[in-house]
Design an enzyme around this catalytic site. Structure first.
Site, PDB file in Angstrom:
ATOM      1  N   SER A   1       0.853  -1.192   0.000  1.00 12.62           N
ATOM      2  CA  SER A   1       0.000   0.000   0.000  1.00 12.62           C
ATOM      3  C   SER A   1       0.882   1.233   0.000  1.00 12.62           C
ATOM      4  CB  SER A   1      -0.859   0.042   1.271  1.00 12.62           C
ATOM      5  OG  SER A   1      -1.791  -0.990   1.309  1.00 12.62           O
TER       6      SER A   1
ATOM      7  N   TYR B   1       6.900  10.557   5.887  1.00  7.99           N
ATOM      8  CA  TYR B   1       6.046   9.459   5.417  1.00  7.99           C
ATOM      9  C   TYR B   1       6.382   9.102   3.964  1.00  7.99           C
ATOM     10  CZ  TYR B   1       1.560   7.309   4.004  1.00  7.99           C
ATOM     11  OH  TYR B   1       0.584   6.491   3.500  1.00  7.99           O
TER      12      TYR B   1
HETATM   13  N1  LIG Z   1      -5.742   5.497   4.831  1.00  9.49           N
HETATM   14  C1  LIG Z   1      -5.448   5.997   3.644  1.00  9.49           C
HETATM   15  O1  LIG Z   1      -6.249   6.728   3.046  1.00  9.49           O
HETATM   16  C2  LIG Z   1      -4.128   5.671   2.969  1.00  9.49           C
HETATM   17  C3  LIG Z   1      -3.795   6.341   1.782  1.00  9.49           C
HETATM   18  C4  LIG Z   1      -2.614   5.985   1.130  1.00  9.49           C
HETATM   19  C5  LIG Z   1      -1.804   4.977   1.656  1.00  9.49           C
HETATM   20  N2  LIG Z   1      -2.148   4.355   2.819  1.00  9.49           N
HETATM   21  C6  LIG Z   1      -1.276   3.265   3.305  1.00  9.49           C
HETATM   22  O2  LIG Z   1      -2.093   2.151   3.575  1.00  9.49           O
HETATM   23  C7  LIG Z   1      -1.588   1.432   4.705  1.00  9.49           C
HETATM   24  C8  LIG Z   1      -2.665   1.279   5.766  1.00  9.49           C
HETATM   25  O3  LIG Z   1      -3.133   2.565   6.159  1.00  9.49           O
HETATM   26  P1  LIG Z   1      -4.213   2.728   7.312  1.00  9.49           P
HETATM   27  O4  LIG Z   1      -4.885   4.036   7.102  1.00  9.49           O
HETATM   28  O5  LIG Z   1      -5.047   1.508   7.379  1.00  9.49           O
HETATM   29  O6  LIG Z   1      -3.265   2.822   8.599  1.00  9.49           O
HETATM   30  P2  LIG Z   1      -3.571   2.455  10.131  1.00  9.49           P
HETATM   31  O7  LIG Z   1      -2.714   3.340  10.975  1.00  9.49           O
HETATM   32  O8  LIG Z   1      -5.038   2.448  10.399  1.00  9.49           O
HETATM   33  O9  LIG Z   1      -3.048   0.952  10.233  1.00  9.49           O
HETATM   34  C9  LIG Z   1      -1.699   0.641  10.199  1.00  9.49           C
HETATM   35  C10 LIG Z   1      -1.504  -0.652  10.965  1.00  9.49           C
HETATM   36  O10 LIG Z   1      -0.097  -0.964  10.946  1.00  9.49           O
HETATM   37  C11 LIG Z   1       0.288  -1.365  12.245  1.00  9.49           C
HETATM   38  N3  LIG Z   1       1.717  -1.110  12.449  1.00  9.49           N
HETATM   39  C12 LIG Z   1       2.350   0.076  12.639  1.00  9.49           C
HETATM   40  N4  LIG Z   1       3.671  -0.122  12.802  1.00  9.49           N
HETATM   41  C13 LIG Z   1       3.885  -1.455  12.710  1.00  9.49           C
HETATM   42  C14 LIG Z   1       5.043  -2.271  12.799  1.00  9.49           C
HETATM   43  N5  LIG Z   1       6.263  -1.747  13.045  1.00  9.49           N
HETATM   44  N6  LIG Z   1       4.894  -3.614  12.653  1.00  9.49           N
HETATM   45  C15 LIG Z   1       3.681  -4.168  12.431  1.00  9.49           C
HETATM   46  N7  LIG Z   1       2.547  -3.436  12.354  1.00  9.49           N
HETATM   47  C16 LIG Z   1       2.645  -2.091  12.482  1.00  9.49           C
HETATM   48  C17 LIG Z   1      -0.588  -0.557  13.198  1.00  9.49           C
HETATM   49  O11 LIG Z   1      -0.661  -1.160  14.481  1.00  9.49           O
HETATM   50  C18 LIG Z   1      -1.913  -0.546  12.449  1.00  9.49           C
HETATM   51  O12 LIG Z   1      -2.719  -1.658  12.799  1.00  9.49           O
HETATM   52  C19 LIG Z   1      -0.374   2.205   5.197  1.00  9.49           C
HETATM   53  O13 LIG Z   1       0.806   1.620   4.666  1.00  9.49           O
HETATM   54  C20 LIG Z   1      -0.583   3.584   4.618  1.00  9.49           C
HETATM   55  O14 LIG Z   1       0.641   4.235   4.420  1.00  9.49           O
HETATM   56  C21 LIG Z   1      -3.291   4.697   3.493  1.00  9.49           C
END
Ligand SMILES: NC(=O)c1ccc[n+]([C@@H]2O[C@H](COP(=O)([O-])OP(=O)(O)OC[C@H]3O[C@@H](n4cnc5c(N)ncnc54)[C@H](O)[C@@H]3O)[C@@H](O)[C@H]2O)c1
Length: 322
Positions: free
Chosen positions: A164, A180
């Site tokens: 992602s 980020y």
């Molecule tokens: N939410 C969005 O709109 C969006 C947009 C673009 C990209 N993303 C990417 O999608 C992915 C998920 O985003 P999200 O919004 O669900 O994030 P989120 O913060 O809700 O979830 C991230 C998860 O990763 C876990 N995590 C953090 N550090 C960790 C580690 N060292 N080891 C294992 N687990 C770990 C957290 O505990 C959490 O459960 C991310 O990589 C983010 O960069 C999200």
């Protein structure tokens, strides 16, 4: 809402509405890093709902255990395994692999989704440890998982690696978050370089692609507090239109459907990727509001157009011939 009672803030899966069959991934095992929250949780639940076994690797032990319980209950079978994992730790990732192989025998799909979304500052204003951690999760963590799970895929000539990332080039001023972006650039470099190392899918049997999310969150506008009163001498702040903001968001369940659709087309996407919104279009998925949304009082917030997202994405290339 889902009938399973949980603190995870989940909704009904969208697989049926998206035309994905309940046995589309039967016999497959997937690892979802960061699978205990939001997008990763949507991916994990959707995969299990389509017949796969899922291994959830997450730092958050409480949400992880609940994710395992909910997925097993939703599907009426022992198809989910949570392994508390810090993806930056080699020992933790080796333990994750050992537990996954012990329970399910193999791993076919690796979804590198974990990230700490608070690592989102400017280079000039952030401690260097934030940048180290961003690289550790998105670069080192992704590489560690690939090293554990891809050799088995190579042996069986069958597998998919995905991740992602949307802001992986440099931080656009509208969105910010240099620390980020730098991490996401590292993930892109690692994953797409591995795509190149593996070569065409017809030889390796392994597809590699990126799925770019945008604005994914279950957002309840009715629960948002009113703006704080202005400080003495300050003008009144314009009222933020949370209803309009909520309309811009897509849900983890919708994005789960988009991920499954992309996994079914992984070979075509190999070496490149696709934006969630374009997957929705390809699925003929009905958007609640397909038009750009302007938010009164907060003009900096609006839905990114597909063209803008494509520009963020455009330097990844056309993909490798499969
Ligand atoms: N939410 C969005 O709109 C969006 C947009 C673009 C990209 N993303 C990417 O999608 C992915 C998920 O985003 P999200 O919004 O669900 O994030 P989120 O913060 O809700 O979830 C991230 C998860 O990763 C876990 N995590 C953090 N550090 C960790 C580690 N060292 N080891 C294992 N687990 C770990 C957290 O505990 C959490 O459960 C991310 O990589 C983010 O960069 C999200």
């Amino acid at each position: 809402m889902s009938t399973v009672n949980t603190f995870l803030n989940i909704g009904e899966l969208e697989l049926q509405r998206a035309g994905i069959k309940s046995d589309a991934f039967k016999g497959e095992t997937a690892v979802v890093t960061g699978g205990a929250s939001n997008i990763g949780l949507g991916y994990a639940r959707s995969l299990a709902g389509a017949g796969a076994n899922v291994v959830i690797a997450d730092l958050n032990a409480e949400a992880g255990a609940e994710t395992q319980r909910v997925i097993n209950e939703e599907n009426g079978r022992d198809c989910a395994l949570f392994v508390k994992t810090d993806i930056t730790s080699e020992a933790d990732v080796k333990n994750l692999a050992a537990k996954a192989f012990e329970k399910f025998g193999k791993v076919d799909i690796l979804i590198n989704n974990a990230m700490n979304m608070r690592l989102n500052g400017k280079i000039l204003e952030s401690p260097i440890s934030d940048l180290d951690q961003s690289y550790a999760i998105s670069g080192r963590g992704v590489a560690l998982a690939i090293k554990e799970f891809v050799p088995g895929m190579q042996q069986r000539k069958h597998g998919i690696i995905t991740y992602s990332a949307t802001q992986f080039h440099y931080a656009p001023p509208m969105v910010g978050g240099t620390v980020y972006c730098a991490g996401k650039a590292a993930a892109t470099s690692v994953v797409m370089s591995v795509a190149n190392e593996l070569g065409p899918v017809k030889d390796s049997g392994i597809s590699v692609f990126c799925l770019c999310p945008a604005g994914v969150m279950r957002f309840d506008a009715s629960k948002m507090p009113p703006p704080p009163p202005p400080k003495p001498g300050e003008p009144e702040r314009p009222k933020f239109d949370f209803e309009a903001f909520a309309k811009m968001m897509t849900t983890p369940e919708q994005n789960g459907a988009a991920m499954l659709f992309s996994l079914l087309h992984a070979e075509e996407l190999h070496g490149s990727g696709v934006i969630h919104n374009d997957v929705f279009k390809a699925m003929g998925y009905p958007f609640s509001d397909p038009k750009p949304v302007e938010i009164p009082g907060a003009p900096q917030f609006r839905r990114l157009t597909d063209q803008e997202l494509t520009m963020v994405f455009c330097e990844m290339g056309d993909g490798f011939a499969s």
